[in-house]
Design a protein around this motif. Sequence first.
Motif, PDB file in Angstrom:
ATOM      1  N   GLY A 238       0.811  -1.214   0.000  1.00 56.82           N
ATOM      2  CA  GLY A 238       0.000   0.000   0.000  1.00 56.82           C
ATOM      3  C   GLY A 238       0.844   1.264   0.000  1.00 56.82           C
ATOM      4  O   GLY A 238       0.575   2.210  -0.745  1.00 56.82           O
ATOM      5  N   THR A 239       1.881   1.282   0.822  1.00 56.94           N
ATOM      6  CA  THR A 239       2.781   2.432   0.863  1.00 56.94           C
ATOM      7  C   THR A 239       3.524   2.574  -0.460  1.00 56.94           C
ATOM      8  O   THR A 239       3.630   3.681  -1.007  1.00 56.94           O
ATOM      9  N   SER A 240       4.005   1.465  -0.985  1.00 56.06           N
ATOM     10  CA  SER A 240       4.740   1.497  -2.252  1.00 56.06           C
ATOM     11  C   SER A 240       3.866   2.034  -3.378  1.00 56.06           C
ATOM     12  O   SER A 240       4.302   2.892  -4.158  1.00 56.06           O
ATOM     13  N   LEU A 241       2.653   1.529  -3.484  1.00 56.41           N
ATOM     14  CA  LEU A 241       1.744   2.014  -4.535  1.00 56.41           C
ATOM     15  C   LEU A 241       1.466   3.509  -4.383  1.00 56.41           C
ATOM     16  O   LEU A 241       1.460   4.252  -5.364  1.00 56.41           O
ATOM     17  N   THR A 242       1.250   3.946  -3.153  1.00 54.47           N
ATOM     18  CA  THR A 242       0.965   5.361  -2.917  1.00 54.47           C
ATOM     19  C   THR A 242       2.145   6.234  -3.310  1.00 54.47           C
ATOM     20  O   THR A 242       1.979   7.268  -3.962  1.00 54.47           O
ATOM     21  N   TRP A 243       3.343   5.821  -2.950  1.00 53.57           N
ATOM     22  CA  TRP A 243       4.527   6.601  -3.307  1.00 53.57           C
ATOM     23  C   TRP A 243       4.743   6.629  -4.819  1.00 53.57           C
ATOM     24  O   TRP A 243       5.133   7.651  -5.376  1.00 53.57           O
ATOM     25  N   ILE A 244       4.474   5.511  -5.479  1.00 53.64           N
ATOM     26  CA  ILE A 244       4.590   5.458  -6.939  1.00 53.64           C
ATOM     27  C   ILE A 244       3.597   6.432  -7.579  1.00 53.64           C
ATOM     28  O   ILE A 244       3.934   7.155  -8.519  1.00 53.64           O
ATOM     29  N   VAL A 245       2.375   6.447  -7.058  1.00 56.48           N
ATOM     30  CA  VAL A 245       1.363   7.376  -7.578  1.00 56.48           C
ATOM     31  C   VAL A 245       1.806   8.819  -7.360  1.00 56.48           C
ATOM     32  O   VAL A 245       1.688   9.657  -8.264  1.00 56.48           O
ATOM     33  N   LEU A 246       2.300   9.133  -6.180  1.00 56.02           N
ATOM     34  CA  LEU A 246       2.762  10.497  -5.906  1.00 56.02           C
ATOM     35  C   LEU A 246       3.913  10.887  -6.829  1.00 56.02           C
ATOM     36  O   LEU A 246       3.925  11.993  -7.388  1.00 56.02           O
ATOM     37  N   LEU A 247       4.862   9.992  -7.020  1.00 55.05           N
ATOM     38  CA  LEU A 247       5.997  10.272  -7.898  1.00 55.05           C
ATOM     39  C   LEU A 247       5.550  10.433  -9.350  1.00 55.05           C
ATOM     40  O   LEU A 247       5.904  11.412 -10.015  1.00 55.05           O
ATOM     41  N   ALA A 248       4.751   9.483  -9.835  1.00 57.62           N
ATOM     42  CA  ALA A 248       4.283   9.550 -11.225  1.00 57.62           C
ATOM     43  C   ALA A 248       3.408  10.777 -11.450  1.00 57.62           C
ATOM     44  O   ALA A 248       3.500  11.442 -12.481  1.00 57.62           O
ATOM     45  N   GLY A 249       2.549  11.083 -10.473  1.00 56.98           N
ATOM     46  CA  GLY A 249       1.690  12.265 -10.581  1.00 56.98           C
ATOM     47  C   GLY A 249       2.490  13.550 -10.599  1.00 56.98           C
ATOM     48  O   GLY A 249       2.223  14.467 -11.377  1.00 56.98           O
ATOM     49  N   ALA A 250       3.505  13.625  -9.740  1.00 61.89           N
ATOM     50  CA  ALA A 250       4.350  14.815  -9.683  1.00 61.89           C
ATOM     51  C   ALA A 250       5.128  14.988 -10.989  1.00 61.89           C
ATOM     52  O   ALA A 250       5.190  16.090 -11.548  1.00 61.89           O
ATOM     53  N   LEU A 251       5.718  13.909 -11.467  1.00 65.47           N
ATOM     54  CA  LEU A 251       6.470  13.980 -12.718  1.00 65.47           C
ATOM     55  C   LEU A 251       5.545  14.281 -13.898  1.00 65.47           C
ATOM     56  O   LEU A 251       5.900  15.056 -14.795  1.00 65.47           O
ATOM     57  N   GLY A 252       4.350  13.679 -13.884  1.00 67.92           N
ATOM     58  CA  GLY A 252       3.385  13.952 -14.943  1.00 67.92           C
ATOM     59  C   GLY A 252       2.948  15.403 -14.937  1.00 67.92           C
ATOM     60  O   GLY A 252       2.890  16.049 -15.987  1.00 67.92           O
ATOM     61  N   ALA A 253       2.652  15.934 -13.773  1.00 68.36           N
ATOM     62  CA  ALA A 253       2.221  17.333 -13.661  1.00 68.36           C
ATOM     63  C   ALA A 253       3.342  18.266 -14.133  1.00 68.36           C
ATOM     64  O   ALA A 253       3.081  19.223 -14.875  1.00 68.36           O
ATOM     65  N   LEU A 254       4.550  17.981 -13.717  1.00 70.11           N
ATOM     66  CA  LEU A 254       5.685  18.805 -14.118  1.00 70.11           C
ATOM     67  C   LEU A 254       5.919  18.707 -15.623  1.00 70.11           C
ATOM     68  O   LEU A 254       6.101  19.725 -16.301  1.00 70.11           O
ATOM     69  N   GLY A 255       5.891  17.502 -16.136  1.00 70.59           N
ATOM     70  CA  GLY A 255       6.099  17.311 -17.567  1.00 70.59           C
ATOM     71  C   GLY A 255       5.048  18.012 -18.401  1.00 70.59           C
ATOM     72  O   GLY A 255       5.367  18.663 -19.408  1.00 70.59           O
ATOM     73  N   LEU A 256       3.797  17.902 -17.999  1.00 73.62           N
ATOM     74  CA  LEU A 256       2.720  18.565 -18.735  1.00 73.62           C
ATOM     75  C   LEU A 256       2.836  20.087 -18.656  1.00 73.62           C
ATOM     76  O   LEU A 256       2.506  20.795 -19.609  1.00 73.62           O
ATOM     77  N   ALA A 257       3.320  20.593 -17.528  1.00 76.24           N
ATOM     78  CA  ALA A 257       3.479  22.044 -17.371  1.00 76.24           C
ATOM     79  C   ALA A 257       4.631  22.575 -18.206  1.00 76.24           C
ATOM     80  O   ALA A 257       4.527  23.650 -18.796  1.00 76.24           O
ATOM     81  N   VAL A 258       5.719  21.821 -18.253  1.00 69.47           N
ATOM     82  CA  VAL A 258       6.909  22.282 -18.959  1.00 69.47           C
ATOM     83  C   VAL A 258       6.808  22.021 -20.467  1.00 69.47           C
ATOM     84  O   VAL A 258       7.101  22.898 -21.267  1.00 69.47           O
ATOM     85  N   ILE A 259       6.397  20.822 -20.807  1.00 71.33           N
ATOM     86  CA  ILE A 259       6.363  20.418 -22.217  1.00 71.33           C
ATOM     87  C   ILE A 259       5.055  20.820 -22.879  1.00 71.33           C
ATOM     88  O   ILE A 259       5.014  21.200 -24.041  1.00 71.33           O
ATOM     89  N   GLY A 260       3.988  20.723 -22.107  1.00 72.34           N
ATOM     90  CA  GLY A 260       2.672  21.125 -22.630  1.00 72.34           C
ATOM     91  C   GLY A 260       1.937  20.053 -23.252  1.00 72.34           C
ATOM     92  O   GLY A 260       1.679  19.130 -23.581  1.00 72.34           O
TER      93      GLY A 260
END
Length: 132
Positions: free
Chosen positions: A110-132
């Motif tokens: 459960g902790t591992s999945l949550t951390w993966i979601v947080l990491l992927a979500g953060a990277l996705g949000a950043l990527g979408l903001a920077v790259i568009g």
Amino acid sequence: MPAPLPITAIYAAPLGLLVIALAARIAWLRRSHRIGLGDGGNKQLARAIRAHGNLVETAPMALILMAVCELNGAPAVFLHALGAALVVGRLLHAQGLSSSGGISFGRTVGTSLTWIVLLAGALGALGLAVIG
């Protein structure tokens, strides 16, 4: 008018219900053990409090990141993967922590999945903001 965040809403709803379920468990344990504040040294109540606390400490940020990704045009499959992993992870964690104070499958996965979601979500949000 359609909901502006339909995919995030699909996963926010069960997590909201889980918050209620975990809070109700705390209330039931407090009532049955006559503990008004804190955990009164009761290990079962302490675990229930932490299961609820951990959910409300992690799920909101994951949902915010999902919403940011959704608003910025992330693919639906990415959003559904994040949401499903988050819900499964939070359910496993709550079950694992509620049943044992030590290491357990539910807590670890459960902790591992949550951390993966947080990491992927953060990277996705950043990527979408920077790259568009």
